[in-house]
Design a protein around this motif. Structure first.
Motif, PDB file in Angstrom:
ATOM      1  N   HIS A 253      11.013   7.195 -10.717  1.00 53.93           N
ATOM      2  CA  HIS A 253      11.765   8.453 -10.657  1.00 53.93           C
ATOM      3  C   HIS A 253      13.039   8.328 -11.490  1.00 53.93           C
ATOM      4  CE1 HIS A 253       9.236   9.891  -7.396  1.00 53.93           C
ATOM      5  NE2 HIS A 253       9.353   8.704  -6.852  1.00 53.93           N
ATOM      6  N   PRO A 254      12.960   8.351 -12.823  1.00 54.92           N
ATOM      7  CA  PRO A 254      14.141   8.136 -13.662  1.00 54.92           C
ATOM      8  C   PRO A 254      15.261   9.139 -13.414  1.00 54.92           C
ATOM      9  CG  PRO A 254      12.139   8.276 -14.982  1.00 54.92           C
ATOM     10  CD  PRO A 254      11.762   8.566 -13.580  1.00 54.92           C
ATOM     11  N   ALA A 255      14.936  10.345 -13.007  1.00 56.25           N
ATOM     12  CA  ALA A 255      15.972  11.361 -12.805  1.00 56.25           C
ATOM     13  C   ALA A 255      16.682  11.212 -11.461  1.00 56.25           C
ATOM     14  CB  ALA A 255      15.356  12.756 -12.911  1.00 56.25           C
ATOM     15  N   GLN A 256      16.113  10.427 -10.588  1.00 56.82           N
ATOM     16  CA  GLN A 256      16.684  10.309  -9.246  1.00 56.82           C
ATOM     17  C   GLN A 256      17.822   9.296  -9.248  1.00 56.82           C
ATOM     18  OE1 GLN A 256      13.823   9.873  -6.216  1.00 56.82           O
ATOM     19  NE2 GLN A 256      15.300   9.483  -4.634  1.00 56.82           N
ATOM     20  N   LYS A 257      19.002   9.752  -8.897  1.00 53.37           N
ATOM     21  CA  LYS A 257      20.175   8.879  -8.920  1.00 53.37           C
ATOM     22  C   LYS A 257      20.640   8.498  -7.518  1.00 53.37           C
ATOM     23  CE  LYS A 257      20.623   9.097 -13.367  1.00 53.37           C
ATOM     24  NZ  LYS A 257      20.158   8.026 -14.172  1.00 53.37           N
ATOM     25  N   ARG A 258      20.200   9.222  -6.508  1.00 53.59           N
ATOM     26  CA  ARG A 258      20.700   8.949  -5.159  1.00 53.59           C
ATOM     27  C   ARG A 258      20.096   7.677  -4.585  1.00 53.59           C
ATOM     28  NH1 ARG A 258      17.031  10.448  -1.233  1.00 53.59           N
ATOM     29  NH2 ARG A 258      15.287  11.664  -1.978  1.00 53.59           N
ATOM     30  N   ARG A 259      20.769   7.131  -3.625  1.00 50.08           N
ATOM     31  CA  ARG A 259      20.281   5.934  -2.944  1.00 50.08           C
ATOM     32  C   ARG A 259      19.274   6.366  -1.879  1.00 50.08           C
ATOM     33  NH1 ARG A 259      21.069   0.847  -3.459  1.00 50.08           N
ATOM     34  NH2 ARG A 259      21.179  -0.494  -1.671  1.00 50.08           N
ATOM     35  N   ILE A 260      18.209   5.631  -1.746  1.00 50.42           N
ATOM     36  CA  ILE A 260      17.195   6.028  -0.763  1.00 50.42           C
ATOM     37  C   ILE A 260      17.500   5.405   0.590  1.00 50.42           C
ATOM     38  CG2 ILE A 260      15.441   6.267  -2.532  1.00 50.42           C
ATOM     39  CD1 ILE A 260      14.163   3.762  -1.367  1.00 50.42           C
ATOM     40  N   THR A 261      16.939   5.973   1.618  1.00 51.03           N
ATOM     41  CA  THR A 261      17.133   5.460   2.964  1.00 51.03           C
ATOM     42  C   THR A 261      15.929   4.622   3.370  1.00 51.03           C
ATOM     43  OG1 THR A 261      16.076   7.354   3.999  1.00 51.03           O
ATOM     44  CG2 THR A 261      18.447   7.518   3.578  1.00 51.03           C
ATOM     45  N   LYS A 262      16.123   3.825   4.384  1.00 50.36           N
ATOM     46  CA  LYS A 262      15.041   2.962   4.860  1.00 50.36           C
ATOM     47  C   LYS A 262      13.819   3.777   5.267  1.00 50.36           C
ATOM     48  CE  LYS A 262      14.104  -0.826   8.003  1.00 50.36           C
ATOM     49  NZ  LYS A 262      14.581  -1.610   9.126  1.00 50.36           N
ATOM     50  N   SER A 263      14.014   4.980   5.788  1.00 48.71           N
ATOM     51  CA  SER A 263      12.886   5.794   6.226  1.00 48.71           C
ATOM     52  C   SER A 263      12.026   6.261   5.062  1.00 48.71           C
ATOM     53  CB  SER A 263      13.376   7.005   7.023  1.00 48.71           C
ATOM     54  OG  SER A 263      14.120   7.859   6.195  1.00 48.71           O
ATOM     55  N   GLN A 264      12.530   6.145   3.832  1.00 46.60           N
ATOM     56  CA  GLN A 264      11.760   6.551   2.666  1.00 46.60           C
ATOM     57  C   GLN A 264      10.953   5.404   2.081  1.00 46.60           C
ATOM     58  OE1 GLN A 264      15.305   8.216   0.861  1.00 46.60           O
ATOM     59  NE2 GLN A 264      14.209  10.139   0.661  1.00 46.60           N
ATOM     60  N   ILE A 265      11.026   4.239   2.716  1.00 48.54           N
ATOM     61  CA  ILE A 265      10.221   3.088   2.306  1.00 48.54           C
ATOM     62  C   ILE A 265       9.135   2.908   3.359  1.00 48.54           C
ATOM     63  CG2 ILE A 265      10.195   0.629   1.804  1.00 48.54           C
ATOM     64  CD1 ILE A 265      13.190   0.851   1.237  1.00 48.54           C
ATOM     65  N   LEU A 266       7.902   3.048   2.951  1.00 52.47           N
ATOM     66  CA  LEU A 266       6.786   2.911   3.882  1.00 52.47           C
ATOM     67  C   LEU A 266       6.295   1.469   3.844  1.00 52.47           C
ATOM     68  CD1 LEU A 266       4.668   4.215   5.761  1.00 52.47           C
ATOM     69  CD2 LEU A 266       3.264   4.531   3.728  1.00 52.47           C
ATOM     70  N   ILE A 267       6.398   0.797   4.960  1.00 48.92           N
ATOM     71  CA  ILE A 267       5.902  -0.572   5.082  1.00 48.92           C
ATOM     72  C   ILE A 267       4.759  -0.531   6.082  1.00 48.92           C
ATOM     73  CG2 ILE A 267       6.467  -2.934   5.771  1.00 48.92           C
ATOM     74  CD1 ILE A 267       9.305  -2.398   4.829  1.00 48.92           C
ATOM     75  N   THR A 268       3.777  -1.355   5.887  1.00 48.56           N
ATOM     76  CA  THR A 268       2.590  -1.301   6.742  1.00 48.56           C
ATOM     77  C   THR A 268       2.938  -1.705   8.171  1.00 48.56           C
ATOM     78  OG1 THR A 268       2.006  -3.481   5.922  1.00 48.56           O
ATOM     79  CG2 THR A 268       0.887  -1.615   4.929  1.00 48.56           C
ATOM     80  N   ASP A 269       3.442  -0.742   8.917  1.00 47.19           N
ATOM     81  CA  ASP A 269       3.835  -0.990  10.298  1.00 47.19           C
ATOM     82  C   ASP A 269       2.643  -1.042  11.249  1.00 47.19           C
ATOM     83  OD1 ASP A 269       3.266   1.660   9.956  1.00 47.19           O
ATOM     84  OD2 ASP A 269       4.995   2.408  11.063  1.00 47.19           O
ATOM     85  N   LEU A 270       1.477  -0.667  10.769  1.00 46.37           N
ATOM     86  CA  LEU A 270       0.269  -0.718  11.608  1.00 46.37           C
ATOM     87  C   LEU A 270      -0.337  -2.118  11.654  1.00 46.37           C
ATOM     88  CD1 LEU A 270      -1.496   2.538  10.374  1.00 46.37           C
ATOM     89  CD2 LEU A 270      -0.295   2.201  12.533  1.00 46.37           C
ATOM     90  N   GLY A 271       0.132  -3.010  10.820  1.00 50.18           N
ATOM     91  CA  GLY A 271      -0.461  -4.332  10.717  1.00 50.18           C
ATOM     92  C   GLY A 271      -1.122  -4.491   9.367  1.00 50.18           C
ATOM     93  N   ASP A 272      -1.943  -5.485   9.228  1.00 48.16           N
ATOM     94  CA  ASP A 272      -2.603  -5.760   7.954  1.00 48.16           C
ATOM     95  C   ASP A 272      -3.433  -4.556   7.509  1.00 48.16           C
ATOM     96  OD1 ASP A 272      -4.395  -6.737   5.899  1.00 48.16           O
ATOM     97  OD2 ASP A 272      -3.855  -8.754   6.556  1.00 48.16           O
ATOM     98  N   PRO A 273      -3.202  -4.075   6.278  1.00 45.00           N
ATOM     99  CA  PRO A 273      -3.954  -2.925   5.776  1.00 45.00           C
ATOM    100  C   PRO A 273      -5.467  -3.099   5.826  1.00 45.00           C
ATOM    101  CG  PRO A 273      -2.165  -3.449   4.291  1.00 45.00           C
ATOM    102  CD  PRO A 273      -2.223  -4.548   5.321  1.00 45.00           C
ATOM    103  N   ALA A 274      -5.935  -4.312   5.867  1.00 54.32           N
ATOM    104  CA  ALA A 274      -7.378  -4.548   5.925  1.00 54.32           C
ATOM    105  C   ALA A 274      -7.984  -3.932   7.186  1.00 54.32           C
ATOM    106  CB  ALA A 274      -7.672  -6.041   5.893  1.00 54.32           C
ATOM    107  N   PHE A 275      -7.207  -3.855   8.248  1.00 52.46           N
ATOM    108  CA  PHE A 275      -7.710  -3.348   9.515  1.00 52.46           C
ATOM    109  C   PHE A 275      -7.407  -1.866   9.728  1.00 52.46           C
ATOM    110  CE2 PHE A 275      -6.809  -7.905  10.045  1.00 52.46           C
ATOM    111  CZ  PHE A 275      -8.115  -8.337  10.176  1.00 52.46           C
ATOM    112  N   HIS A 276      -6.568  -1.288   8.881  1.00 53.80           N
ATOM    113  CA  HIS A 276      -6.163   0.106   9.034  1.00 53.80           C
ATOM    114  C   HIS A 276      -6.184   0.825   7.685  1.00 53.80           C
ATOM    115  CE1 HIS A 276      -4.833  -0.991  13.057  1.00 53.80           C
ATOM    116  NE2 HIS A 276      -4.234  -2.026  12.510  1.00 53.80           N
ATOM    117  N   ALA A 277      -7.072   0.444   6.800  1.00 59.71           N
ATOM    118  CA  ALA A 277      -7.082   0.969   5.433  1.00 59.71           C
ATOM    119  C   ALA A 277      -7.199   2.486   5.382  1.00 59.71           C
ATOM    120  CB  ALA A 277      -8.197   0.321   4.616  1.00 59.71           C
ATOM    121  N   ASN A 278      -8.073   3.062   6.193  1.00 56.24           N
ATOM    122  CA  ASN A 278      -8.246   4.514   6.162  1.00 56.24           C
ATOM    123  C   ASN A 278      -6.992   5.245   6.601  1.00 56.24           C
ATOM    124  OD1 ASN A 278     -10.862   4.235   5.243  1.00 56.24           O
ATOM    125  ND2 ASN A 278     -11.760   4.368   7.285  1.00 56.24           N
TER     126      ASN A 278
END
Length: 133
Positions: free
Chosen positions: A13-38
């Motif tokens: 996003h080259p035009a985006q200058k603002r700092r992002i918040t933690k809620s805008q970063i998606l981390i695999t909170d469900l566990g290993d993606p192998a088990f929750h891929a869908n």
């Protein structure tokens, strides 16, 4: 905050200058993606609330499947950290793929996302797998 986020945003996003918040970063909170891929794929396809996603897995082929199902502009914002234990298929980690298979899957994943894959080797247990250094 994650040190790579600003670099990722500058590229995606080259035009985006603002700092992002933690809620805008998606981390695999469900566990290993192998088990929750869908569920993870659906979340990445349908939600516009995330800017950057991080998949952490011991099964690189699952991350490859997820990336291949996303539109290119979304896939470009997904980073994958693959963990290879060297203990896959042993009594220590019987449900994890072997190190050899994991390295083969990492190669295939890197072929489609060369700048968005990192590799982690752990755990290192003295007397069990420290000879692999």
């Amino acid at each position: 905050m994650y040190p790579w986020v600003d670099q990722v945003l500058a590229a995606a996003h080259p035009a985006q200058k603002r700092r992002i918040t933690k809620s805008q970063i998606l981390i695999t909170d469900l566990g290993d993606p192998a088990f929750h891929a869908n569920a993870i794929t659906r979340r990445l396809q349908e939600s516009d609330e995330w800017l950057v996603a991080s998949l952490i897995t011991k099964r690189p082929a699952a991350a490859k499947r997820i990336l291949s199902q996303l539109a290119s502009e979304r896939a470009a914002r997904v980073f994958v950290q693959c963990t290879i234990t060297g203990l896959g298929g042993t009594a220590w980690e019987p449900r994890v793929i072997s190190g050899k298979q994991a390295f083969e899957e990492v190669r295939e994943l890197v072929a489609i996302a060369p700048d968005r894959v990192s590799l982690r080797y752990d755990p290192i247990i003295p007397g069990v797998n420290d000879h692999d250094r």
